[in-house]
Design an enzyme around this catalytic site. Structure first.
Site, PDB file in Angstrom:
ATOM      1  N   GLY A 199      54.649 -42.935 -38.718  1.00  0.00           N
ATOM      2  CA  GLY A 199      56.003 -42.421 -38.861  1.00  0.00           C
ATOM      3  C   GLY A 199      56.096 -41.328 -39.911  1.00  0.00           C
ATOM      4  CG  ASP A 218      57.818 -50.427 -44.401  1.00  0.00           C
ATOM      5  OD1 ASP A 218      59.040 -50.296 -44.597  1.00  0.00           O
ATOM      6  OD2 ASP A 218      57.309 -50.441 -43.268  1.00  0.00           O
ATOM      7  NE  ARG A 259      84.714 -54.458 -40.254  1.00  0.00           N
ATOM      8  CZ  ARG A 259      85.398 -53.323 -40.208  1.00  0.00           C
ATOM      9  NH1 ARG A 259      84.789 -52.180 -40.495  1.00  0.00           N
ATOM     10  NH2 ARG A 259      86.690 -53.315 -39.914  1.00  0.00           N
TER      11      ARG A 259
END
Length: 353
Positions: free
Chosen positions: A10, A133, A271
């Site tokens: 990525g 990460d 939410r």
């Protein structure tokens, strides 16, 4: 000497800083010729490449993404899928055609696994660790992580004002499939009241109880959850399965699932916000620009010294290197005795235990 550079996996803030540092160091100190291979390992199959020099890397230090492009589903040893053909011989033929003496590979554990296989075929390789990460083995930090944490912290700062204004429970879902580094550090930096990570399975009722207490005291709750976090009695939240991907599971949605589980247990409105790829994009932080530059320079020194089959790492404040084989295909989760976990608990942050 003719050296190739590619970016696999990525995209990530700081990739261009590495490309720039490797290129400039090899040209200025080694009089090398440098070639950028486009779209990761796919470029070795399709023949996509470009020359890199000082002009080509000028002005890219602060740019996000990668000027070479990348690809996270092309493994020449299993071309587009576990059942795919082995086209590594075609890639090696391309290396010989271009006259490459070495290859600098920038990527995560999957990219390093592929690089290790090419090293075994006789292609001299040097690796540079890349992942937001922060879960690559043997390195204390990977570039891109600090930038991702900064995005999460800013998002939590913004969500907190809405949570406080409306008396809501606001959930921010971060990246982090199998390691919770982003959620942990981003949650601490953003003053989250609850931080949920893959390494520590959570109890929904525990999270609900924290929210109820805060309803009565502060009036709102801020939750930071990694995409790979899961309840103690349940599994990962999988939104899709991609058969020809190196990691076929596409996670995402645990924040929305948690919101639906919490809502019946609370008076406050709940939410959820999925941060997703905004954590990968944009300009790298100054820390990541410096770290990526250090990594790129150190990678160039490994090439010049012909110390191949190694990946650059950060140990404390110093750059070092380890065998790529020790990194390939492995991840580094947050240790359960990690001091920041203890600090979070000591500050009253719930891990959902």
């Amino acid at each position: 000497m003719h050296v190739g550079i590619l970016t696999g996996g990525g995209d990530c803030p700081g990739l261009n800083a590495v490309i720039r540092a490797v290129t400039l160091a090899l040209i200025n100190e080694g009089s090398a010729r440098v070639t950028g291979i486009e779209r990761g390992f796919l470029g070795l199959i399709t023949g996509e490449h470009r020359p890199l020099d000082g002009a080509a890397v000028a002005g890219i230090l602060a740019q996000g993404g990668t000027i070479l492009g990348t690809h996270n589903r092309c493994d020449p040893f299993h071309f587009f899928g576990a059942s795919g053909a082995d086209v590594s011989a075609q890639a090696m033929s391309r290396v010989r055609e271009w006259g490459l003496d070495a290859l600098v590979v920038i990527g995560g554990d999957g990219t390093m696994a592929i690089a290790d296989k090419f090293q075994a075929l006789g292609l001299p390789v040097v690796g540079v660790p890349k992942t937001i990460d922060n879960d690559l083995c043997h390195t204390d930090r990977s570039f891109g992580f600090d930038s991702a944490v900064a995005v999460v912290a800013e998002a939590l700062d913004r969500l907190e004002t809405t949570a406080r204004s409306h008396g809501r429970v606001m959930i921010a879902e971060t990246m982090g499939r199998y390691a919770g580094w982003i959620a942990l550090e981003g949650g601490i930096a953003g003053a989250a009241d609850v931080i949920l990570i893959p390494e520590v399975p959570y109890h929904v009722e525990t999270v609900a109880e924290i929210c109820r207490r805060r309803e009565a005291s502060e009036g709102y709750t801020l939750i930071c959850v990694a995409e790979g976090a899961h309840p103690i009695a349940g599994g990962l939240t999988v939104r899709a399965t991609i058969a020809d991907s190196p990691d076929p599971l596409r996670l995402g949605g645990v924040g929305a699932v948690l919101a639906s589980q919490l809502q019946p247990l609370l008076n406050s409105e709940v939410r959820a916000t999925l941060l997703g790829h905004v954590q990968r994009g944009g300009s790298p932080t100054p820390y990541d620009r410096v770290l990526a530059t250090r990594f790129g320079y150190h990678a160039a020194q490994l090439v010049r010294q012909q110390r191949f089959g190694r990946m650059v790492v950060l140990k404390g404040e110093d750059c070092d290197s380890v065998p790529i084989a020790e990194v390939a295909g492995r991840t580094r989760p947050v240790p359960l005795d990690y001091p920041l976990l203890q600090a979070a608990r000591g500050l009253g942050v719930s891990l959902g235990e």
